[in-house]
Design a protein around this motif. Structure first.
Motif, PDB file in Angstrom:
ATOM      1  N   ARG A  77      73.073  22.537  68.018  1.00 19.74           N
ATOM      2  CA  ARG A  77      74.876  22.451  66.871  1.00 19.74           C
ATOM      3  C   ARG A  77      74.571  21.762  65.726  1.00 19.74           C
ATOM      4  O   ARG A  77      75.818  22.296  65.237  1.00 19.74           O
ATOM      5  CB  ARG A  77      75.525  22.439  68.169  1.00 19.74           C
ATOM      6  N   LYS A  78      73.979  20.915  65.248  1.00 22.75           N
ATOM      7  CA  LYS A  78      74.581  20.691  64.132  1.00 22.75           C
ATOM      8  C   LYS A  78      73.119  21.018  62.633  1.00 22.75           C
ATOM      9  O   LYS A  78      71.920  21.109  62.913  1.00 22.75           O
ATOM     10  CB  LYS A  78      74.228  18.967  63.759  1.00 22.75           C
ATOM     11  N   PRO A  79      73.953  21.953  61.620  1.00 21.74           N
ATOM     12  CA  PRO A  79      72.406  22.095  60.948  1.00 21.74           C
ATOM     13  C   PRO A  79      71.826  21.103  60.093  1.00 21.74           C
ATOM     14  O   PRO A  79      73.078  19.909  59.718  1.00 21.74           O
ATOM     15  CB  PRO A  79      74.247  23.443  59.529  1.00 21.74           C
ATOM     16  N   THR A  80      71.081  21.227  59.619  1.00 19.83           N
ATOM     17  CA  THR A  80      70.399  20.507  59.354  1.00 19.83           C
ATOM     18  C   THR A  80      69.157  20.302  58.360  1.00 19.83           C
ATOM     19  O   THR A  80      69.013  21.588  58.288  1.00 19.83           O
ATOM     20  CB  THR A  80      69.344  19.719  60.562  1.00 19.83           C
ATOM     21  N   THR A  81      69.519  19.757  57.445  1.00 20.72           N
ATOM     22  CA  THR A  81      69.005  20.120  56.156  1.00 20.72           C
ATOM     23  C   THR A  81      67.359  19.069  56.207  1.00 20.72           C
ATOM     24  O   THR A  81      67.385  18.358  56.882  1.00 20.72           O
ATOM     25  CB  THR A  81      68.936  19.993  54.541  1.00 20.72           C
ATOM     26  N   ILE A  82      66.309  19.269  56.534  1.00 16.84           N
ATOM     27  CA  ILE A  82      64.358  18.362  56.183  1.00 16.84           C
ATOM     28  C   ILE A  82      64.477  18.499  54.755  1.00 16.84           C
ATOM     29  O   ILE A  82      62.755  19.385  54.367  1.00 16.84           O
ATOM     30  CB  ILE A  82      64.001  18.918  57.350  1.00 16.84           C
ATOM     31  N   PRO A  83      64.706  17.598  54.203  1.00 21.37           N
ATOM     32  CA  PRO A  83      63.920  17.588  53.290  1.00 21.37           C
ATOM     33  C   PRO A  83      62.728  16.655  53.266  1.00 21.37           C
ATOM     34  O   PRO A  83      61.965  17.034  51.852  1.00 21.37           O
ATOM     35  CB  PRO A  83      65.017  17.019  52.268  1.00 21.37           C
ATOM     36  N   ASP A  84      62.063  15.814  53.802  1.00 17.82           N
ATOM     37  CA  ASP A  84      60.976  15.430  53.651  1.00 17.82           C
ATOM     38  C   ASP A  84      60.721  14.130  55.756  1.00 17.82           C
ATOM     39  O   ASP A  84      61.455  15.315  56.554  1.00 17.82           O
ATOM     40  CB  ASP A  84      61.278  13.668  53.589  1.00 17.82           C
ATOM     41  N   SER A  85      59.549  14.571  55.706  1.00 12.22           N
ATOM     42  CA  SER A  85      59.511  14.348  57.441  1.00 12.22           C
ATOM     43  C   SER A  85      60.109  13.080  57.906  1.00 12.22           C
ATOM     44  O   SER A  85      60.639  13.061  59.389  1.00 12.22           O
ATOM     45  CB  SER A  85      57.878  13.485  56.683  1.00 12.22           C
ATOM     46  N   GLN A  86      60.942  11.885  56.791  1.00  8.26           N
ATOM     47  CA  GLN A  86      61.674  10.922  57.380  1.00  8.26           C
ATOM     48  C   GLN A  86      62.599  11.630  57.916  1.00  8.26           C
ATOM     49  O   GLN A  86      63.202  11.201  58.668  1.00  8.26           O
ATOM     50  CB  GLN A  86      62.068  10.519  56.362  1.00  8.26           C
ATOM     51  N   ALA A  87      63.545  12.441  57.419  1.00  8.72           N
ATOM     52  CA  ALA A  87      64.501  13.567  57.628  1.00  8.72           C
ATOM     53  C   ALA A  87      64.021  14.339  58.679  1.00  8.72           C
ATOM     54  O   ALA A  87      64.944  14.148  60.441  1.00  8.72           O
ATOM     55  CB  ALA A  87      64.848  14.949  57.471  1.00  8.72           C
ATOM     56  N   ALA A  88      62.931  14.542  59.555  1.00  2.99           N
ATOM     57  CA  ALA A  88      62.134  15.691  59.750  1.00  2.99           C
ATOM     58  C   ALA A  88      62.365  14.425  61.844  1.00  2.99           C
ATOM     59  O   ALA A  88      63.181  14.669  62.902  1.00  2.99           O
ATOM     60  CB  ALA A  88      60.871  16.015  60.083  1.00  2.99           C
TER      61      ALA A  88
END
Lengths: 520, 373
Positions: A77-88
């Motif tokens: 349910r949370k819009p997420t941005t994934i700029p790098d693997s750490q964020a993923a």
């Protein structure tokens, strides 16, 4: 704002991951076009598509390797941005790549904690990981030896380490890219048991593959990708392999090979008591005897590493051996001066090696240069002392047309063709020589469904011209559907011979595992 | 007792001569373990040697000279990093280019600055790192054997020597016991694994290259402000390359690096002391090398092997001492000392040819990391 996530879901569940309108272009090539996908928690979701359909790009976007040009990623349910693997990783995504991302000379534990250490010193993290690994291995059959070095363990266990890495980072969404490509059938079953266990724990699993059988066996829902678009998402229970293949390729595909019964003629290849001892003094072939007749496909099944590769190498002329090999009734030289690829070709043997990228092609050379290999002394390609490159290029272009190599550009380096098209280039080179005996190893490894169909047809057509064919493959389906006769190898020996219509995968599987008794 | 003093003096000289090798070798170890091959150790040392001597002369402080030397070396490191990490250039070419640059630039600047034929003026007083006398060196020297060893061998070096030897356990600890070390080793083996774990490959490699710069800076400073008193043209005299050879010989491991650098330092000490060496001394040295090699391998083998190799080593040592004491070092058959200088290279070739174990460099070494799908 309404809750589009729950709309139309009778159970009201929230997708654990949702993609909306993801697009990504590389220059003029649109790799992903308006991809929309929702994956529910506690399910195994398959994504199927041919090489180049955009599966890998999509997953790279999810894992932060690429940034999408447009679209949204919504996780729980949370819009997420994934700029790098750490964020993923922080978003709970774990990825098991097709080519494992492990440090070979590190222990399992070191690989698991790499990048997820608790502090500046290693000792506490290692202890924690050791404890957790113990728990996980009990829970999900994820048994690994925490102190073993990666280079010392098999691919099945390496893959389990990758899964453990993801779980250690608290991944709720596990993405596996072509996970069974390197596994034996029993290792694949083991993997599926693990995945089912994880699914029961409520994890979300995305399985990317081009193998229809896997999709049918293990997934709950399946999405099909073609040319960068998501063409369909269906419940696995409501579809069939034929329908999926059609969705993938965009036309009807023959999954079974159509062929007439074989009409075997004279013996072309006779192998007697063939033995190979490699440089480590390990006996790789322990007295192998068989023969192949004209107009017949002999399938050699076996888990890789049981002597099939050495057998092909001996017959292809780049491994010395003891024993007797006769082609058309005449002995061939196994150790001496005439034991090389050139001499073998002169005797009417053509060879499509198992590892086309290392043995079949030079990846940086163009298609026409690759077409010359092994045949560069052919008078057809000569102009006095020089090579007649124009003739060679004309010849290559003609072959590329006939074998439907795409794109049919003979100036393109081999590495820029897809796996299927690379294989077609090798196949064209070898088959067009009109050999008496064709050796072919893993003909469809890493090849799309559409190309598989074509390659299989070519092999059968060659058989129907009265040629003898030795087919080595680790894909049992391929062995069963192509061969006229099957021998199974285990530990450098032939475990048994079967006829394809009188056996099945279970029986062959047992033979491949070295169990002779039950299979008889 | 003469022979004892001679041996002590040779070993003392070994420590001094091994110090710059060791620092450069550890510098290379950090860089190469992170996947950045660095043939430019030589150039960095040379740049540091010049800059530290120049600044030490101007300021009169060896410590400020050290900082300047490290700074100069770091600038070279960052150029190498920029070329090989950011712009993914060829690491060997970048290293060679930096070596040439350092060779020419140091002399040129020295000439323009001091006008003393490409040298810096001689450093005196606090502008040099002088020998430290460890506590009780005099008092303890009366104790037989151990006293002189303490006084001659352990005490009486410049602080940079102690730093160099201290760096061995520190390097080992950082590499094998810390998070940074784990990541550093991983990035030299499989940067993709580091990248997918969410760690920046670029940053890690820059960090490694900068550590390399700092250590090379100390090495260069040691040459011009401690061993000698000022900078002279090409004063590193290929020590950077020998350090690379030592690194290969040491299989990219810190403790082995210590062994390799001491061994190579020993060759130089022998060469320094005896210009031409008698055949007997050669025999003795060959045997000593054999002992070192045997111990080197014994340390990694099973207990039985250790016993066998240890016995062989002891026998060789006995023969060596016997030859040494009965014939002295001035026999009639004389072999030129240059042979000794070539030994580090010979040994490296032997190692690379795989005669004595296999040297496996970090797998991703020399390859710029390009993210792939």
């Amino acid at each position: 704002m309404a809750n589009p996530e729950t709309k139309g879901r009778p159970d009201g569940a929230v997708p654990s991951i949702e993609l909306r309108g993801i697009s990504k272009s590389f220059g003029p090539v649109q790799a992903n076009k308006d991809i929309t996908l929702r994956v529910m928690p506690g399910t195994i979701h398959g994504i199927i598509g041919e090489n180049g359909a955009g599966k890998s790009t999509l997953m790279s976007i999810l894992y932060g390797f690429y940034k999408a040009d447009a679209g949204e990623i919504i996780i729980n349910r949370k819009p997420t941005t994934i700029p790098d693997s750490q964020a993923a990783i922080a978003a709970g995504i774990g990825m098991v790549f097709q080519h494992f991302k492990l440090v070979e000379n590190f222990s399992v534990l070191e690989n698991v904690i790499l990048g997820a250490e608790d502090g500046g010193l290693l000792r506490p993290s290692l202890a924690k990981a050791r404890k957790l690994l113990g728990e996980l291995s009990k829970e999900y059959e994820l048994n690994v030896d925490p102190d073993a070095l990666i280079e010392d363990i098999g691919v099945g266990m390496q893959q389990r380490v990758e899964i453990l890495k993801a779980l250690y980072r608290h991944a709720d969404i596990l993405i596996l890219d072509e996970p069974t490509g390197v596994l034996t059938p029993s290792e694949a079953d083991h993997l599926f048991r693990i995945l089912n266990g994880l699914k029961d724990e409520g994890k979300t699993i995305i399985l990317i593959t081009h193998k229809l059988r896997e999709i049918m066996d293990i997934t709950d829902t399946v999405s099909v990708m073609r040319r960068g678009e998501m063409t369909a998402t269906v419940k696995t229970s409501e579809t069939s392999p034929e329908q999926l293949a059609e969705l993938m390729v965009g036309r009807k595909v023959l999954l079974r090979v159509e062929k007439r019964p074989a009409q075997p003629g004279a013996k072309v290849l006779e192998v007697e008591n063939l033995r190979v001892i490699d440089e480590k003094k390990v006996e790789r072939l322990k007295g192998v005897s068989f023969n192949v007749q004209a107009g017949e496909i002999l399938g050699i099944a076996g888990v890789s590493g049981n002597g099939q590769s050495e057998l092909l190498e001996v017959l292809g002329g780049y491994q010395s051996a003891t024993g007797t090999v006769r082609v058309n009734g005449q002995d061939i030289d196994l150790t001496g001066r005439f034991s090389d690829g050139q001499s073998r070709r002169a005797r009417g043997i053509a060879h499509v090696p198992e590892d086309r990228q290392r043995e079949g092609l030079i990846m940086d050379f163009t298609a026409w240069e690759n077409t010359a290999f092994g045949y560069h002394n052919d008078p057809k390609y000569s102009k006095g002392l020089l090579m007649d490159n124009d003739a060679l290029r004309r010849d290559t272009e003609e072959k590329m047309q006939r074998f439907d190599v795409r794109p049919p550009n003979c100036w393109q380096p081999a590495k820029s063709f897809s796996g299927g098209n690379q294989q077609k280039i090798v196949l064209a080179r070898e088959i067009e020589r009109n050999p008496d005996l064709l050796l072919i190893g893993q003909p469809t490894r890493g090849v799309d469904i559409g190309a598989i169909e074509f390659i299989h047809q070519q092999i059968v057509a060659l058989r129907d011209q009265g040629k003898a064919i030795v087919l080595v493959s680790v894909e049992l389906e391929e062995i069963l559907s192509l061969s006229d006769r099957i021998i199974v190898m285990f530990d450098g020996q032939i475990m048994g011979e079967r006829l394809p219509d009188q056996t099945n995968e279970q029986e062959l599987g047992l033979l491949m595992a070295g169990m002779k008794g039950q299979a008889a | 007792m003469d022979i004892f003093i001679t041996i002590l003096q040779i070993l003392d000289s070994t420590l001094r001569l091994a110090t710059p090798l060791l620092l450069a070798c550890l510098a290379g170890l950090f860089s190469e373990r992170a996947g950045i091959f660095d043939i430019g150790l030589e150039g960095k040392m040379l740049a540091a040697a010049f800059m530290s001597a120049a600044i030490a002369f101007v300021t009169g402080s060896a410590w400020i000279g050290l900082a300047a030397g490290i700074g100069a070396s770091l600038v070279f490191s960052l150029i190498h990093g920029l070329a090989s990490i950011t712009f993914r250039g060829n690491q060997l070419i970048s290293g060679v280019a930096l070596n040439m640059l350092a060779l020419g630039l140091t002399v040129l600047i020295a000439q323009g600055w001091f006008s003393q034929a490409g040298r810096t003026p001689t450093l005196i007083g606090d502008a040099r790192f002088t020998s430290l006398t460890l506590p009780f060196a005099e008092t303890l020297s009366v104790i037989p054997i151990l006293g002189p060893i303490y006084k001659e061998l352990i005490s009486g070096h410049s602080i940079l020597v102690y730093i160099a030897f201290l760096m061995v356990p520190v390097t080992w600890w950082v590499l094998y016991r810390t998070r940074f070390g784990l990541r550093l080793r991983a990035v030299g083996e499989n940067p993709a694994a580091v990248d997918t774990a969410g760690i920046s490959v670029i940053w890690l490699r820059y960090a490694a290259v900068m550590i390399c710069g700092v250590l090379c800076g100390i090495a260069g400073t040691y040459l011009s402000t401690s061993i000698q008193a000022g900078f002279t043209d090409n004063m590193t005299a290929n020590r950077g390359y020998i350090a690379l050879a030592a690194l290969i010989f040491a299989k990219w491991r810190p403790w082995y690096a210590l062994g390799a650098c001491l061994l190579f330092g020993f060759f130089f000490a022998i060469d320094n002391r005896f210009q031409n060496i008698s055949l007997y001394a050669w025999l003795a040295i060959a045997l000593l090398i054999l002992i070192a090699a045997l111990l080197f391998f014994a340390a990694r083998k099973s207990r039985l092997d250790m016993f066998v190799l240890g016995t062989l080593g002891t026998i060789s040592a006995a023969i060596a001492i016997l030859i040494w004491t009965t014939n002295g070092l001035a026999g009639s058959v004389v072999i030129p000392g240059q042979l000794m200088q070539s030994l580090p290279y010979v040994l490296t070739v032997v190692i690379l040819a795989g005669f004595v174990g296999k040297a496996t460099p970090p797998k991703a070494g020399g390859e710029p990391y390009i993210k792939e799908r």
